[in-house]
Design an enzyme around this catalytic site. Sequence first.
Site, PDB file in Angstrom:
ATOM      1  N   GLY A  25      26.957  44.658  60.207  1.00 15.98           N
ATOM      2  CA  GLY A  25      28.082  45.429  59.663  1.00 15.98           C
ATOM      3  C   GLY A  25      28.582  46.422  60.701  1.00 15.98           C
ATOM      4  O   GLY A  25      27.787  47.007  61.423  1.00 15.98           O
ATOM      5  N   ASP A 119      19.226  46.763  60.387  1.00 21.11           N
ATOM      6  CA  ASP A 119      17.848  46.274  60.487  1.00 21.11           C
ATOM      7  C   ASP A 119      17.794  44.769  60.716  1.00 21.11           C
ATOM      8  O   ASP A 119      16.894  44.267  61.377  1.00 21.11           O
ATOM      9  CB  ASP A 119      17.002  46.717  59.288  1.00 21.11           C
ATOM     10  N   ASP A 166      24.937  53.087  55.917  1.00 26.53           N
ATOM     11  CA  ASP A 166      24.050  53.389  54.782  1.00 26.53           C
ATOM     12  C   ASP A 166      23.008  54.458  55.086  1.00 26.53           C
ATOM     13  O   ASP A 166      22.377  54.978  54.179  1.00 26.53           O
ATOM     14  CB  ASP A 166      23.285  52.123  54.359  1.00 26.53           C
ATOM     15  N   ARG A 201      39.633  64.299  32.835  1.00 27.51           N
ATOM     16  CA  ARG A 201      39.219  62.911  32.806  1.00 27.51           C
ATOM     17  C   ARG A 201      37.829  62.739  33.425  1.00 27.51           C
ATOM     18  O   ARG A 201      37.370  63.608  34.137  1.00 27.51           O
ATOM     19  CB  ARG A 201      40.200  62.170  33.700  1.00 27.51           C
ATOM     20  N   HIS A 298      35.564  49.049  51.420  1.00 27.91           N
ATOM     21  CA  HIS A 298      35.532  49.079  52.878  1.00 27.91           C
ATOM     22  C   HIS A 298      36.207  50.273  53.516  1.00 27.91           C
ATOM     23  O   HIS A 298      36.083  50.477  54.723  1.00 27.91           O
ATOM     24  CB  HIS A 298      36.094  47.770  53.439  1.00 27.91           C
ATOM     25  N   MET A 573      37.470  78.245  70.064  1.00 31.74           N
ATOM     26  CA  MET A 573      36.770  79.473  69.681  1.00 31.74           C
ATOM     27  C   MET A 573      35.290  79.365  70.069  1.00 31.74           C
ATOM     28  O   MET A 573      34.879  78.393  70.692  1.00 31.74           O
ATOM     29  CB  MET A 573      36.883  79.678  68.177  1.00 31.74           C
TER      30      MET A 573
HETATM   31  P1  ADP Z   1      22.634  44.147  59.890  1.00 32.45           P
HETATM   32  O1  ADP Z   1      22.241  44.126  61.343  1.00 32.45           O
HETATM   33  O2  ADP Z   1      23.833  45.025  59.664  1.00 32.45           O
HETATM   34  O3  ADP Z   1      21.456  44.439  59.015  1.00 32.45           O
HETATM   35  P2  ADP Z   1      22.482  41.299  59.280  1.00 32.45           P
HETATM   36  O4  ADP Z   1      21.221  41.416  58.522  1.00 32.45           O
HETATM   37  O5  ADP Z   1      23.546  40.412  58.766  1.00 32.45           O
HETATM   38  O6  ADP Z   1      23.195  42.712  59.526  1.00 32.45           O
HETATM   39  O7  ADP Z   1      22.115  40.824  60.755  1.00 32.45           O
HETATM   40  C1  ADP Z   1      23.099  40.655  61.734  1.00 32.45           C
HETATM   41  C2  ADP Z   1      22.793  39.468  62.611  1.00 32.45           C
HETATM   42  O8  ADP Z   1      21.559  39.665  63.286  1.00 32.45           O
HETATM   43  C3  ADP Z   1      22.623  38.163  61.886  1.00 32.45           C
HETATM   44  O9  ADP Z   1      23.828  37.551  61.559  1.00 32.45           O
HETATM   45  C4  ADP Z   1      21.857  37.353  62.907  1.00 32.45           C
HETATM   46  O10 ADP Z   1      22.689  36.879  63.922  1.00 32.45           O
HETATM   47  C5  ADP Z   1      20.928  38.379  63.478  1.00 32.45           C
HETATM   48  N1  ADP Z   1      19.652  38.329  62.759  1.00 32.45           N
HETATM   49  C6  ADP Z   1      19.295  38.990  61.640  1.00 32.45           C
HETATM   50  N2  ADP Z   1      18.029  38.692  61.282  1.00 32.45           N
HETATM   51  C7  ADP Z   1      17.578  37.802  62.175  1.00 32.45           C
HETATM   52  C8  ADP Z   1      16.338  37.115  62.376  1.00 32.45           C
HETATM   53  N3  ADP Z   1      15.319  37.292  61.553  1.00 32.45           N
HETATM   54  N4  ADP Z   1      16.257  36.281  63.417  1.00 32.45           N
HETATM   55  C9  ADP Z   1      17.279  36.124  64.270  1.00 32.45           C
HETATM   56  N5  ADP Z   1      18.455  36.732  64.140  1.00 32.45           N
HETATM   57  C10 ADP Z   1      18.623  37.571  63.131  1.00 32.45           C
END
Ligand code: ADP
Length: 747
Positions: A25, A119, A166, A201, A298, A573
């Site tokens: 994201g 993550d 988040d 409201r 969004h 300032m």
């Molecule tokens: P965020 O990073 O915002 O948590 P996602 O969970 O969609 O978003 O992860 C983003 C991208 O990171 C995924 O589309 C994928 O390309 C890569 N990714 C996520 N988890 C894994 C994993 N376990 N192994 C390999 N690539 C991963």
Amino acid sequence: MTSSDPQPIEQIGAGKRIGILTSGGDAQGMNAAVRAVVRTAVTLGAQVYAIYEGYQGMVDGGDGIRELSWEDVGSILHRGGTMIGTFRSKDFRERTGRKRAAANLLAHGIDRLVVIGGDGSLSGLDQFCAEWSELLAELVAEGEVTQATADAHPALMFAGLVGSIDNDLVGTDMTIGADTALHRIVDAIDALASTAASHQRSFVVEVMGRHCGYLGLMSAIAGGCDYVLIPEQPPADGWEQRMCTALKRGRQGGRRDSMVVVAEGACDQQGRPISADHVRQVIEDNLHEDARVTILGHVQRGGSPSAYDRWASTWLGYEAAVEVLTATPGTTGPVLGFRGNRVTRVPLVEAVAKTRQVPELIRTGDYEGAMDLRGGSFKEAARILAELVEPSRIDAREQSKRIGIIHAGGLAPGMNAAARAAVRLGISRGHTMLGIRNGFPGLRDGEVVELAWSDVESWLPEGGAELGVRRTVPSVDELYRISRSLEDHRVDALLMIGGWSGYEASEMLHRERDRFPTFGLPIVCVPASLDNNLPGSELAIGADTALNVITEAVDRIKTSGSAAKRAFVVETMGRYCGYLSLMGAMSTGAERVYLHEEGISLSALAADVDWLRQSFAAGRKLFLAIRNENANPLYTTDFLARLLEQESKGTFDVRQNILGHIQQGGAPTPFDRLLAVRLVSRALDIIGTELDAGTSNSYYLGLVQSKVSAQPLEAMMAEMDLHFHRPKDQWWLALRPVLNAVADAQL
Ligand code: ADP
């Protein structure tokens, strides 16, 4: 582990190549981080490659990986989103995709990566690193990569930055984008509140946060809402009735509207999702009033990043570049985050595992465990919200202690938010809350009024100070009248929310308690000053708002110059404290900053002028210098502008802008509102303890390493440079090397 302050800059990047990507994201502030990584790495002599569209660019190779220059990341600091794109790459989830990615990195000689993502993205990075040598061995066996190339890149070194609105990474205070998202939400709540109050409201506002209630909880406090539903605190059966009772009590207490915040991931204890529409229906059915739903969606991800998301992401980007460039094969890369206004290194695997544990704990009903992982200030915020929305007075009228709220010093946005919190929390703790109007002169003249819960209803989003504020420190002659006034109004404790003159006045009263027994009352000082020049606190209420005003104003000033070759000198300032100037420079992409702490020398000015002339001759279009109002008594803003004008020899124009009082005005930012509530709550804790014990120890409070700490008033003077009215130790000066690295300064 907290990092030491930023390191001195040397050419540690020579011969090294970094790849940078944003994934998952998008979050506001990603651009600031990208810019800082690129510029720091270039400053350190390295080459940087952008990997476009997240991991997909790495899998695809070709145009997906391109070198970025210093100029390529110009004019992006103020933009939301990410200039190098982001994507949820399915291919990278597959081993074959990751093998192609490794081959493409090696084709560019890249074995150092900075990944900015959530993550998910960081787990992907962890997996990729763990597999690196196996993938290379396979690529050698398949003849795609030579053994020599594989041997030259035995490991993938990385630094992860958390981009997530988040604020869900366990182990760090803030993630990139969360502060801006909070700005978007609180702006929306403020706007809704004015219309909701007109029609009496109810509004139900849905905010993002699938597993993390940070945005929901903090926006409910900062927006003055009545009720919040977040994933970490699923309500038990019967919550609908309890919520309606609470909303009804709020109305009876004097509210004209009701506001409920629902995080998108809110569920009840059976795991059933709670939708905003369900909450609306409950309100309509039970309270028989008009309720509306606003789903912010969004919008929360969009728009220009807040000042915090710019300077903090710039610092993180700087540290990430230094981290990957100093890494050696075999060391495990960290995730870099923020903890207590310092960059923190957290082990990637542990951070991701703990983050993912939260939804698991919620699923198994261990809500306490989930809240524990969110941390102490999150739990404290949940407790404070419950207290803030409770209008019923505890029956202690006669014996209740009388606490006076007074502002002194310069006006700071957020004073109203602090006074409102003091009234509401004080009442909920059984005290009688008194508003002292117009600072210490007002106290001398007996301008003291009792404040009821409903009196402060509209104060939260208001700039200014409803109680009035004065800079005057009482003279010795006035102490008798002040003492009489405290006696007449039976004031048992004082809560001073203000700036340096308020601190001085409080300390004076405390010191004079032997001569005037009425001064033998607990006094607690809460820092509110946009100058951010107070002892015992890394941040004062109002400074974040002023910084955001500066950032927005300078964004506009910069666009006004985009059609010509122009240099701007902007004055901020801060009195003798350079906080607003340095952080303003970090947040607006200024090339130079002039601070009183560092002084201005003629030789430095001459060097700056030479550099500037060459820089414009080489194609520069815009130059921005920020000068603290008291940086130097003779090298004034006007002088600097004239100097540049004279030396430009007509090759660029020069404009000066003194931002002035707009920096004091406007609605306080979410951060300032939250800081106000948190500090005031602790101040009341301390006052309560002193009153219960019948003692009159007095303190000044502040935020130190993200914790609220209290120091005895007696220690105050020793912390300060009394000539220039600023703390002797100023943490933010540690950001000077960061600014140098990203601002094209001579090193
Ligand atoms: P965020 O990073 O915002 O948590 P996602 O969970 O969609 O978003 O992860 C983003 C991208 O990171 C995924 O589309 C994928 O390309 C890569 N990714 C996520 N988890 C894994 C994993 N376990 N192994 C390999 N690539 C991963």
